[in-house]
Design a protein around this motif. Structure first.
Motif, PDB file in Angstrom:
ATOM      1  N   PHE A 513       0.800  -1.221   0.000  1.00 41.97           N
ATOM      2  CA  PHE A 513       0.000   0.000   0.000  1.00 41.97           C
ATOM      3  C   PHE A 513       0.835   1.275   0.000  1.00 41.97           C
ATOM      4  CE2 PHE A 513      -2.714  -2.987   2.652  1.00 41.97           C
ATOM      5  CZ  PHE A 513      -3.459  -3.417   1.558  1.00 41.97           C
ATOM      6  N   THR A 514       2.137   1.166  -0.131  1.00 46.39           N
ATOM      7  CA  THR A 514       2.998   2.346  -0.030  1.00 46.39           C
ATOM      8  C   THR A 514       3.456   2.787  -1.412  1.00 46.39           C
ATOM      9  OG1 THR A 514       4.959   0.970   0.330  1.00 46.39           O
ATOM     10  CG2 THR A 514       3.740   1.686   2.285  1.00 46.39           C
ATOM     11  N   GLY A 515       4.463   3.674  -1.451  1.00 41.51           N
ATOM     12  CA  GLY A 515       5.043   4.136  -2.698  1.00 41.51           C
ATOM     13  C   GLY A 515       6.553   4.156  -2.586  1.00 41.51           C
ATOM     14  N   VAL A 516       7.215   4.452  -3.687  1.00 43.29           N
ATOM     15  CA  VAL A 516       8.674   4.399  -3.732  1.00 43.29           C
ATOM     16  C   VAL A 516       9.273   5.567  -2.950  1.00 43.29           C
ATOM     17  CG1 VAL A 516      10.665   4.649  -5.271  1.00 43.29           C
ATOM     18  CG2 VAL A 516       8.816   3.069  -5.856  1.00 43.29           C
ATOM     19  N   TYR A 517      10.342   5.261  -2.243  1.00 39.38           N
ATOM     20  CA  TYR A 517      11.165   6.255  -1.534  1.00 39.38           C
ATOM     21  C   TYR A 517      12.547   6.295  -2.154  1.00 39.38           C
ATOM     22  CZ  TYR A 517       8.372   7.590   2.561  1.00 39.38           C
ATOM     23  OH  TYR A 517       7.439   8.139   3.394  1.00 39.38           O
ATOM     24  N   VAL A 518      13.166   7.470  -2.112  1.00 41.43           N
ATOM     25  CA  VAL A 518      14.576   7.616  -2.462  1.00 41.43           C
ATOM     26  C   VAL A 518      15.263   8.232  -1.250  1.00 41.43           C
ATOM     27  CG1 VAL A 518      14.136   9.852  -3.592  1.00 41.43           C
ATOM     28  CG2 VAL A 518      16.246   8.600  -4.084  1.00 41.43           C
ATOM     29  N   GLY A 519      16.414   7.670  -0.871  1.00 42.73           N
ATOM     30  CA  GLY A 519      17.018   8.178   0.353  1.00 42.73           C
ATOM     31  C   GLY A 519      18.453   7.754   0.554  1.00 42.73           C
ATOM     32  N   LEU A 520      18.914   7.970   1.764  1.00 37.65           N
ATOM     33  CA  LEU A 520      20.304   7.766   2.173  1.00 37.65           C
ATOM     34  C   LEU A 520      20.361   6.618   3.166  1.00 37.65           C
ATOM     35  CD1 LEU A 520      21.012  11.568   2.714  1.00 37.65           C
ATOM     36  CD2 LEU A 520      21.300  10.222   0.611  1.00 37.65           C
ATOM     37  N   TYR A 521      21.427   5.827   3.067  1.00 36.25           N
ATOM     38  CA  TYR A 521      21.455   4.569   3.806  1.00 36.25           C
ATOM     39  C   TYR A 521      22.890   4.199   4.143  1.00 36.25           C
ATOM     40  CZ  TYR A 521      21.416  -0.591   4.176  1.00 36.25           C
ATOM     41  OH  TYR A 521      21.611  -1.895   4.567  1.00 36.25           O
ATOM     42  N   ALA A 522      23.092   3.609   5.328  1.00 41.49           N
ATOM     43  CA  ALA A 522      24.402   3.108   5.740  1.00 41.49           C
ATOM     44  C   ALA A 522      24.202   1.865   6.596  1.00 41.49           C
ATOM     45  CB  ALA A 522      25.171   4.169   6.516  1.00 41.49           C
ATOM     46  N   SER A 523      25.156   0.952   6.549  1.00 41.64           N
ATOM     47  CA  SER A 523      25.046  -0.272   7.345  1.00 41.64           C
ATOM     48  C   SER A 523      26.417  -0.908   7.531  1.00 41.64           C
ATOM     49  CB  SER A 523      24.113  -1.280   6.660  1.00 41.64           C
ATOM     50  OG  SER A 523      24.058  -2.492   7.384  1.00 41.64           O
ATOM     51  N   SER A 524      26.549  -1.624   8.655  1.00 45.45           N
ATOM     52  CA  SER A 524      27.745  -2.444   8.880  1.00 45.45           C
ATOM     53  C   SER A 524      27.401  -3.928   8.812  1.00 45.45           C
ATOM     54  CB  SER A 524      28.374  -2.100  10.237  1.00 45.45           C
ATOM     55  OG  SER A 524      27.414  -2.201  11.278  1.00 45.45           O
ATOM     56  N   LYS A 525      26.209  -4.247   8.306  1.00 46.20           N
ATOM     57  CA  LYS A 525      25.794  -5.611   7.940  1.00 46.20           C
ATOM     58  C   LYS A 525      25.994  -6.622   9.070  1.00 46.20           C
ATOM     59  CE  LYS A 525      26.562  -6.909   3.685  1.00 46.20           C
ATOM     60  NZ  LYS A 525      27.213  -7.207   2.388  1.00 46.20           N
ATOM     61  N   GLY A 526      25.361  -6.315  10.201  1.00 43.72           N
ATOM     62  CA  GLY A 526      25.334  -7.265  11.296  1.00 43.72           C
ATOM     63  C   GLY A 526      26.493  -7.202  12.261  1.00 43.72           C
ATOM     64  N   VAL A 527      27.484  -6.344  11.977  1.00 44.27           N
ATOM     65  CA  VAL A 527      28.669  -6.230  12.815  1.00 44.27           C
ATOM     66  C   VAL A 527      28.710  -4.831  13.420  1.00 44.27           C
ATOM     67  CG1 VAL A 527      31.181  -6.352  12.895  1.00 44.27           C
ATOM     68  CG2 VAL A 527      29.897  -7.868  11.361  1.00 44.27           C
ATOM     69  N   LYS A 528      29.003  -4.727  14.688  1.00 38.60           N
ATOM     70  CA  LYS A 528      29.073  -3.420  15.332  1.00 38.60           C
ATOM     71  C   LYS A 528      30.191  -2.599  14.713  1.00 38.60           C
ATOM     72  CE  LYS A 528      29.172  -1.178  19.853  1.00 38.60           C
ATOM     73  NZ  LYS A 528      29.276  -1.364  21.329  1.00 38.60           N
ATOM     74  N   SER A 529      29.902  -1.295  14.491  1.00 39.01           N
ATOM     75  CA  SER A 529      30.882  -0.424  13.857  1.00 39.01           C
ATOM     76  C   SER A 529      30.804   0.973  14.460  1.00 39.01           C
ATOM     77  CB  SER A 529      30.628  -0.342  12.342  1.00 39.01           C
ATOM     78  OG  SER A 529      31.456   0.628  11.735  1.00 39.01           O
ATOM     79  N   SER A 530      31.935   1.668  14.498  1.00 37.20           N
ATOM     80  CA  SER A 530      31.961   3.062  14.927  1.00 37.20           C
ATOM     81  C   SER A 530      32.080   4.003  13.733  1.00 37.20           C
ATOM     82  CB  SER A 530      33.144   3.305  15.878  1.00 37.20           C
ATOM     83  OG  SER A 530      34.374   2.999  15.226  1.00 37.20           O
ATOM     84  N   ASN A 531      32.026   3.454  12.536  1.00 36.65           N
ATOM     85  CA  ASN A 531      32.185   4.264  11.332  1.00 36.65           C
ATOM     86  C   ASN A 531      30.895   5.020  11.011  1.00 36.65           C
ATOM     87  OD1 ASN A 531      33.513   5.380   9.174  1.00 36.65           O
ATOM     88  ND2 ASN A 531      33.829   3.453   8.077  1.00 36.65           N
ATOM     89  N   TYR A 532      31.015   6.015  10.148  1.00 38.38           N
ATOM     90  CA  TYR A 532      29.871   6.845   9.794  1.00 38.38           C
ATOM     91  C   TYR A 532      30.067   7.379   8.376  1.00 38.38           C
ATOM     92  CZ  TYR A 532      33.280  10.379  11.166  1.00 38.38           C
ATOM     93  OH  TYR A 532      34.425  11.124  11.285  1.00 38.38           O
ATOM     94  N   ALA A 533      28.973   7.883   7.815  1.00 41.41           N
ATOM     95  CA  ALA A 533      29.004   8.521   6.499  1.00 41.41           C
ATOM     96  C   ALA A 533      28.481   9.939   6.628  1.00 41.41           C
ATOM     97  CB  ALA A 533      28.150   7.731   5.512  1.00 41.41           C
TER      98      ALA A 533
END
Length: 543
Positions: A513-533
């Motif tokens: 029932f929703t629509g398309v979003y465009v946005g910004l995303y970051a991940s460390s894929k299951g591992v804890k991280s202190s990094n950032y974008a």
């Protein structure tokens, strides 16, 4: 003779320009809210109009808009903008907040809605003395408040009534058949009063599917019950019934449905009209807000269900939608109301403000402060979290609605991945299983950008390009259903894909029932991280 010709030509050009200006001033374009803004509900307070729409799994919940002319709308906030008001943890795609209704009575604004797929769930309302808030914590109604799409009606005698839909006791014969029920409600004590009445046993058609979105109105001694029928896609319709007694019996309008586009065929560009709400102006005119969708690139639509506006006239005690047309128009005369000149929020965000613009949303309820506008002034900093956007979680994602069939979206990214599980970039998505992702990653110890196509929950690497260290621009150029993905670095543009198929993001393929979003995303894929974008800016342009 030559002078007369020149004067005539000058006068003709002047009149042509004047007519064009008058034309632009007198007509408005549908939709009035572009992109994923479904299930609109509206109320008038004096000369001011307020409208809300559904948000499903997105946070904050229930955007609220203000207008004085029913055409130009300025978002003034969200009704559900605190985690304590809205728990969307692990809610499925297209779960969450369904079909809010906004009403005003005796100095208080009421918003009532349904929360699906999480706990606590069910039907609740919130209140505020100002439409900008603060809105109260949820006032949960008892479990007897079954069904979806609740609405409130404040009668002249001070009584308040709740309308909703429900499955019949015996659902064996027609699986999608719904009844509309009504009961007096004590809002102060959050309790129902008296007996419950089934006020609509059947819709306009025998065994009508998905009777929902019931709204009550009172006019000229009649109670009018307006509902949606046929499901929220191509067979969607608006029907209306009336009674001298609020408990019925309700007679159906012989001209039902009063609005539908299902008879116009699959190729008609505006379809799925339904889920409407009525409002009368201070001048005594009537208008309808409703949802519909714009198809493009064939029988596809990516923008979701949008908010449209249609004229209503009363004839022989019944409403007629766009008399002489009988359908929702892409362009029509504006309401007879003073112009509401607004300054829209910037489509380009340089992240120089203290708070995010209203159009930015999160997926589900954010439980960590993964983003900041203050840690580096003039930048949006997104912390890499373990959560991934492919799961039913609240990832490090900040997005906005796609609002145009063709658009250009770009961002400037500064990110140094330190491990191969770290990534940051842009995403174009319908939900967790249907996406395109532009991700800066570390591959064999060197920075790369990869384009991932996710279809039916399966990732496919479309392309990977080596990049240099330092900032780069990521971009998406949509020309209808043809999508170009690219990067810019050191004055050079590199394409990762041209004419990628946007149809994989269409509701026809994704459902929901929703629509398309465009946005910004970051991940460390299951591992804890202190990094950032760090994102320097984000720019969106409709084309």
């Amino acid at each position: 003779m030559k002078k007369i010709t020149i004067v005539s030509l000058t006068l003709s050009l002047f009149m042509m320009g004047l007519c064009q200006r008058l034309h632009s001033q007198s007509y408005y374009q549908n939709p009035t809210l572009k992109g994923f803004y479904p299930d609109p509900s509206i109320c008038r307070v004096g000369n001011d109009y307020y409208m809300v729409t559904s948000t499903f799994e997105y946070f904050p919940g229930v955007p609220i808009f203000h207008s004085k002319d029913l055409v130009n709308w300025k978002q003034i906030g969200h009704v559900l903008n605190r985690p304590s008001q809205l728990n969307l943890d692990s809610v499925r795609a297209s779960g969450g907040i369904f079909a809010p209704t906004i009403r005003y009575h005796n100095g208080i604004y009421y918003m009532i809605t349904t929360l699906i797929g999480t706990k606590p769930g069910g039907n609740f309302f919130v209140t505020a003395k100002s439409p900008t808030g603060p809105w109260s914590e949820p006032q949960w109604l008892p479990k007897e408040a079954i069904g979806i799409d609740p609405s409130l009606f404040f009668d002249d005698d001070g009584k308040v009534y709740y309308t909703g839909n429900k499955k019949p006791v015996d659902q064996a014969q027609v699986t999608r058949y719904r009844q509309i029920w009504l009961q007096e409600v004590d809002l102060k004590n959050k309790a129902f009063v008296g007996e419950r009445s089934i006020i609509l046993e059947e819709g306009a058609l025998h065994g009508a599917e998905n009777a929902e979105a019931p709204h009550l109105y009172k006019k000229d001694g009649y109670y009018y019950l307006m509902v949606a029928e046929g499901g929220t896609f191509e067979n969607h319709a608006v029907t209306i019934f009336r009674s001298k007694n609020i408990f019925g019996p309700y007679e159906g309008n012989k001209k039902n449905p009063i609005l539908t586009h299902r008879h116009l065929g699959l190729n008609y560009p505006i379809t799925s009209t339904g889920h409407a709400d009525l409002v009368d102006t201070q001048n005594g005119d009537w208008w309808m807000v409703l949802l519909a969708v714009r198809k493009y690139g064939g029988l596809h639509y990516n923008l979701g269900r949008e908010t449209f506006l249609a004229k209503v006239e009363w004839q022989d005690g019944w409403p007629i939608v766009n008399p002489g047309e009988g359908k929702v128009l892409a362009q029509q005369l504006k309401p007879n109301l003073p112009a509401f000149n607004i300054t829209p929020e910037n489509l380009r965000d340089d992240f120089t403000t203290d708070t995010l613009f209203h159009y930015w949303n999160f997926l589900r309820t954010p439980r960590t402060n993964f983003w900041s506008l203050s840690k580096r002034k003039g930048y949006l900093r997104i912390q890499l979290e373990k959560e991934q956007i492919t799961n039913l979680v609240s990832p490090s994602f900040i997005g906005r609605r796609q609002q145009d069939t063709s658009f250009l979206a770009e961002t400037s990214l500064q990110f140094n991945p330190k491990k191969e599980n770290e990534l940051a970039g842009m995403v174009l998505m319908m939900n967790n299983n249907f996406q395109y992702r532009l991700e800066k990653i570390l591959q064999n110890g060197k920075p790369h950008v990869q384009l991932i196509k996710r279809y039916k929950g399966v990732d496919e690497v479309v392309n990977t390009i080596a990049v240099e260290k330092g900032d780069l621009i990521m971009g998406i150029h949509a020309k209808g259903q043809d999508l170009d993905f690219y990067i810019k670095q050191n004055g050079t543009t590199q394409n990762l894909a041209t004419k990628a198929d946007g149809r994989i993001l269409s509701v026809v393929n994704t459902g929901g029932f929703t629509g398309v979003y465009v946005g910004l995303y970051a991940s460390s894929k299951g591992v804890k991280s202190s990094n950032y974008a760090d994102f320097d800016w984000f720019d969106y342009k409709g084309l």
